[in-house]
Design an enzyme around this catalytic site. Structure first.
Site, PDB file in Angstrom:
ATOM      1  N   ASP A 448      65.623  74.531  93.665  1.00  0.00           N
ATOM      2  CA  ASP A 448      66.451  75.354  94.554  1.00  0.00           C
ATOM      3  C   ASP A 448      65.756  75.549  95.898  1.00  0.00           C
ATOM      4  O   ASP A 448      64.554  75.290  96.044  1.00  0.00           O
ATOM      5  CB  ASP A 448      66.705  76.711  93.871  1.00  0.00           C
ATOM      6  CG  ASP A 448      68.003  77.368  94.316  1.00  0.00           C
ATOM      7  OD1 ASP A 448      68.544  76.971  95.370  1.00  0.00           O
ATOM      8  OD2 ASP A 448      68.456  78.291  93.620  1.00  0.00           O
ATOM      9  N   ASP A 513      77.726  77.826  94.790  1.00  0.00           N
ATOM     10  CA  ASP A 513      77.527  78.975  93.907  1.00  0.00           C
ATOM     11  C   ASP A 513      78.855  79.560  93.448  1.00  0.00           C
ATOM     12  O   ASP A 513      78.885  80.360  92.519  1.00  0.00           O
ATOM     13  CB  ASP A 513      76.712  80.064  94.624  1.00  0.00           C
ATOM     14  CG  ASP A 513      75.216  79.822  94.495  1.00  0.00           C
ATOM     15  OD1 ASP A 513      74.826  78.831  93.850  1.00  0.00           O
ATOM     16  OD2 ASP A 513      74.439  80.619  95.047  1.00  0.00           O
TER      17      ASP A 513
HETATM   18  C1  GLA Z   1      70.683  80.310  94.321  1.00  0.00           C
HETATM   19  C2  GLA Z   1      71.360  79.240  93.493  1.00  0.00           C
HETATM   20  C3  GLA Z   1      71.944  79.860  92.256  1.00  0.00           C
HETATM   21  C4  GLA Z   1      70.862  80.558  91.461  1.00  0.00           C
HETATM   22  C5  GLA Z   1      70.133  81.560  92.330  1.00  0.00           C
HETATM   23  C6  GLA Z   1      68.921  82.113  91.622  1.00  0.00           C
HETATM   24  O1  GLA Z   1      71.613  81.201  94.840  1.00  0.00           O
HETATM   25  O2  GLA Z   1      72.332  78.582  94.243  1.00  0.00           O
HETATM   26  O3  GLA Z   1      72.577  78.879  91.459  1.00  0.00           O
HETATM   27  O4  GLA Z   1      69.964  79.606  90.953  1.00  0.00           O
HETATM   28  O5  GLA Z   1      69.695  80.989  93.549  1.00  0.00           O
HETATM   29  O6  GLA Z   1      68.221  82.997  92.406  1.00  0.00           O
END
Ligand code: GLA
Length: 703
Positions: A448, A513
Site C-alpha cells: 500500500d 477503496d
Molecule cells: C488504504 C487501502 C485500504 C486499506 C487501508 C489500511 O486506504 O486502500 O484498502 O488497506 O489503507 O490502512
C-alpha cells in the site's frame, strides 16, 4: 537488418501500421493507424500528406519529429528541454543511424555541437507500439534535463475528441470526453505516485467513435511517479500526443557520458471502436512475460480483513473470519493494516514491521496455520514506503524521510514518506520484508502507499521524487527475484498507483477503496480501458457501503465483484443465511467462469441510459458472459433492448440466465433459449422490469 538512413521505416502489427519518415535527418511519424496493405508505397503516403506553403508560416514546415526540438524552430512544446547552466538549450540532433527489422526500429540522432545524443526505440509488440526515448550527454559538462518525452505521435485532424480518465479517492477512473482546442490540453501529476486524479492514459477519437465503432487512438505512459501528458493542436491543423515523466527543478542532471531513458509509451489504434483498443492493450499485457506468472494458477478468490475489523485485531476473531471466508469459497486470506507493532490506529506504527505481540502473543503463525488448514493462502498488508513519526524506525532514523528544510511537512494520515532514493533505506526495507517472507508462510503482499510525496526533498537537498519511484521499482524487483512465488498487489489508497510500470512487478491493482457496487461499475469500466479483469481487484463489500452509505443487495455486490479478480471485504459473521448462501453461490459461479472472465475479450456495451452493460467473450466466440445492471429507473416502462456485441454472427447460442439465482421479475427469457449471434446483436434483448440496483448475468454457449 541494418540500413543506413533509409527514407522510411515501417512496422506492422496484424491490424496496425506505423511508418516513420527520415527526411532532413529528423525521424517523424508519417502514418500511425489501421493496417495498410503491404504494397503501400511510403512515398505515396508522403505525397498524400504533402502541403503547400501556408500564409504567414515557415516553409517548408517544421517536421513533427519523434522528439520535437527547439533547434528545429519547433513552434510547440519541445520533446526535450535541457541546458548547461543556461547554454546549449536549443538542440538539433539529426539522424546518424537507423536500424529496423520490421518488428522494431531504432533511430539514433546526434547534436555534436550541443553534446546530445537521442535514441528512439520503437517496437510493435502484438498490436501495441512500445516506444521510449534515450538521451545521452555526450558533452563534457553537466546537462540539466527539464523534460524528456517518450516518442511523440501525431494526431490526425479528423480525430477531435480527447477521452481522459480522472478521479479521486474512492471514485477513480472516471471518463471525460472533450473536444480538442488549439494549444495544449495538459494534465500534470505532481503527487509523486501515479495518482487518483491524473491517470497517465488517454484516448483520442473521432466524434462518432463508440465502444464498437470508429477510430480510436490509445496512449498510456508506464510510469508510477510525476508525469505530464499533453495533447497539442496547432493552427496549421496538426496535432500530437506527448507523454513524459515530470522532473522537479534540477531533479535530473546528467554527468558527461550519462544517459536518461524516458518512461515507456504504449500506444494502440483501432478503427473498430474503444473495445478493440482495449483488446489490443489487454492482449499485450497478457502476453508479456511479467504477466505469465498469473497464468500458473487461477486467480485465488481473496478475503480481506480491512472493512471487517479495521485496526481492531484479535486473533480469535480473525481466525473465525478465516473459517467463514473458507466456507463461502475464499482461497486466500489477506490480513490488512493493524497487525504490526503499535498499530492500534493510523497514528503510529508504520515503519515497525514486526508483529504486535501485545495482540498476537504467539506471532502470526497460529493464524497462518489456521488459514492454511482451511485450504487458503495467507497474504499480508504492508506500507513499506511510509513511516509514522510515532515509530521506532522514525525515532532511530528521523533523517530517512523525504523532506524540505524550512518547509513544514503536510499532515497526511499522520505519516511521512521514506526516501527510497537512499540506498540504506532501500536495503533496510528489503531486509525487513525479506525477513517477514522468510519467517512466515506468505503467498501474497498487499503493498500500500497512502500519501502524496508533497515534500520530495532528498538527503542532498535536491528533488528526489523520481529517485523515489525508481527506488520502489528496485525494491519490488529484488523482492520478486528473492521470493518469486509471492504475489504482490499494488494499492495506493485504492487505485492511486495503476500503470504498466508498477504492473511489471505486481500482480493485481486494488482498484478503489469504494466497494459500492453501483459506483464500482463506473470505476471498473474506466479501469477496463487499459487493464484486463484479472488485474482488477474487486470485492464484495458490506450491505451498507462504508464509504457511500448506500445499501445494495448481496446479489448486486456479487454480480459486480465477480468480473474482476474477485474477493470480499466484509464482516462475514454478520451475514444472514440467505446472504451467505448468495455469496457462496456467486463465488462458485465466478470460479466456474473464471477462465473466461480472466482470459476472454471484454466487450463494453453502449447501453441505454440507466443501464450498465458489458460482457466477456471467449476469443473464439464459443462462449460469453454478459452482465446487465439496472442503475436507475428507465424513462419508459421498459428500457430499450440491449444489443450484445462481439459474438459470432452466424452461430446459434444457448442462452442461460446464471444470475441472480432467483429472479423476482417475470421474464420470458429467464428460462433461456437458443438465439443466433446476429439476433442477439441486432434485435437485442428486452430486459424485464428490474429494480434499480439489480443485475442479471447471461451465459451463452455456441451450439
Ligand atoms: C488504504 C487501502 C485500504 C486499506 C487501508 C489500511 O486506504 O486502500 O484498502 O488497506 O489503507 O490502512
Amino acid at each position: 537488418m541494418t540500413a543506413l538512413l533509409p527514407s522510411y521505416v515501417r512496422l506492422d502489427g496484424n491490424a496496425v501500421t506505423l511508418v516513420v519518415a527520415t527526411a532532413g535527418g529528423i525521424p517523424a511519424v508519417l502514418y500511425w493507424g489501421p493496417r495498410l496493405s503491404d504494397d503501400t508505397d511510403p512515398a505515396s503516403l508522403a505525397l498524400l500528406a504533402a502541403r503547400a506553403e501556408a500564409p504567414a508560416s515557415p516553409f517548408p514546415e517544421v517536421p513533427l519529429g519523434l522528439t520535437p526540438q527547439a533547434g528545429q524552430g519547433w513552434p510547440g512544446r519541445p520533446g526535450l528541454a535541457a541546458h548547461r547552466d543556461g547554454l546549449g538549450w536549443a538542440s538539433l540532433a539529426t539522424l546518424t543511424h537507423v536500424f529496423s527489422d520490421g518488428q522494431r526500429a531504432q533511430f539514433e540522432a546526434v547534436d555534436a555541437l550541443n553534446g546530445i545524443k537521442l535514441v528512439h526505440d520503437l517496437a510493435m509488440e502484438g498490436e501495441v507500439l512500445v516506444a521510449r526515448t534515450t538521451l545521452t550527454n555526450i558533452g563534457d559538462s553537466v546537462l540539466t534535463v527539464e523534460s524528456l518525452a517518450a516518442p511523440v505521435l501525431p494526431l490526425p485532424g479528423f480525430a477531435p475528441d480527447i477521452i481522459g480518465f480522472e478521479g479521486r479517492w474512492a471514485n477513480e477512473f472516471q471518463m471525460t470526453r472533450q473536444v480538442r482546442h488549439m494549444g495544449n490540453w495538459v494534465r500534470e501529476n505532481r503527487r509523486g505516485r501515479t495518482s487518483h486524479d491524473v491517470f497517465p492514459g488517454l484516448i483520442i477519437a473521432e466524434a462518432a467513435t463508440t465502444e464498437h465503432h470508429g477510430l480510436a487512438f490509445g496512449f498510456h505512459l508506464g510510469w508510477s511517479g510525476n508525469h505530464r501528458i499533453a495533447v497539442e493542436s496547432f493552427n496549421d491543423g496538426r496535432g500530437l500526443v506527448m507523454m513524459e515523466a515530470l522532473p522537479l527543478p534540477g531533479e535530473i542532471r546528467l554527468a558527461p557520458g550519462e544517459s536518461l531513458t524516458s518512461p515507456v509509451l504504449y500506444a494502440a489504434v483501432s478503427n473498430l471502436g474503444m473495445n478493440s483498443l482495449s483488446h489490443a492493450f489487454h492482449r499485450w499485457l497478457r502476453a508479456r512475460p511479467e504477466h505469465q506468472r498469473l497464468r500458473t494458477k487461477p486467480r485465488p478468490v481473496n478475503y480481506n480483513s480491512w472493512e471487517a475489523v479495521y485496526f481492531n485485531h484479535a486473533p480469535a476473531v480473525l481466525m473465525d473470519l478465516g473459517t467463514h471466508a473458507a466456507a463461502v469459497g475464499a482461497e486466500r486470506f489477506v490480513l490488512d493494516d493493524g497487525w504490526f507493532k503499535g498499530r492500534r490506529n493510523d497514528r503510529a506504527g508504520l515503519g515497525d514491521w514486526s508483529v504486535d505481540t501485545s495482540v498476537y502473543s504467539q506471532g502470526l503463525a497460529p493464524l497462518i496455520t489456521h488459514v492454511e488448514s482451511l485450504g487458503m493462502e495467507f497474504g499480508l498488508w504492508l506500507e513499506p514506503e511510509m513511516v509514522n513519526p510515532d515509530s521506532d524506525l522514525f525515532r532511530a532514523h528521523p533523517d530517512w524521510v523525504l523532506d524540505i528544510p524550512g518547509a513544514p511537512q503536510l499532515g497526511f494520515r499522520h505519516q511521512l514518506v521514506l526516501d527510497f532514493g537512499r540506498a540504506e533505506v532501500r536495503a533496510h526495507i528489503f531486509d525487513v520484508i525479506d525477513a517477514i517472507l522468510s519467517t512466515y508462510s506468505i503467498a501474497y503482499l498487499k503493498w500500500d502507499m497512502n500519501r502524496d510525496l508533497s515534500h520530495p526533498g532528498g538527503a542532498d537537498g535536491r528533488a528526489g521524487a523520481i529517485a523515489h519511484t525508481q527506488g520502489v521499482y528496485e525494491v519490488l524487483d529484488r523482492l520478486r527475484a528473492a521470493h518469486p512465488h509471492v504475489e504482490i498487489e499494488s494499492c495506493a489508497s485504492g487505485g492511486g498507483r495503476a500503470d504498466y510500470g508498477i504492473l511489471a512487478r505486481t500482480d493485481r491493482v486494488w482498484t478503489s477503496d469504494s466497494n459500492d457496487a453501483i459506483d464500482r461499475l463506473a470505476i471498473q469500466r474506466g479501469f477496463s480501458h487499459f487493464f484486463p479483469a484479472e488485474l482488477m481487484g474487486s470485492h464484495v463489500g458490506p450491505g451498507t457501503c462504508h464509504i457511500t452509505g448506500r445499501k445494495l443487495s448481496m446479489a448486486l455486490r456479487v454480480a459486480t465483484a465477480m468480473f474482476g479478480h474477485m474477493g470480499m471485504e466484509l464482516d462475514l459473521r454478520e451475514l444472514d443465511a440467505a446472504d451467505s448462501e448468495t455469496l457462496a453461490a456467486g463465488i462458485a459461479l465466478h470460479k466456474r467462469q473464471r477462465a473466461l472472465i480472466h482470459g476472454g475479450d471484454l466487450v463494453r456495451l453502449d447501453a441505454p441510459d440507466g443501464i450498465n452493460a458489458f460482457g466477456v467473450v471467449a476469443s473464439d466466440g464459443a462462449e460469453a458472459l454478459f452482465s446487465l445492471t439496472m442503475m436507475t429507473e428507465p424513462r419508459t416502462s421498459f428500457a430499450a433492448p440491449i444489443r450484445l456485441a462481439g459474438l459470432d454472427t452466424a452461430a446459434l447460442y444457448a442462452l442461460e440466465l446464471v444470475w441472480p439465482q432467483r429472479l423476482g421479475a417475470s421474464w420470458p427469457m429467464a428460462t433461456g433459449g437458443r438465439f443466433t449471434g446476429a439476433a442477439l446483436m441486432q434485435a437485442g434483448i428486452q430486459l424485464p422490469r428490474l429494480w434499480p440496483g439489480s443485475a442479471v448475468i447471461l451465459h451463452l454457449k455456441r451450439r
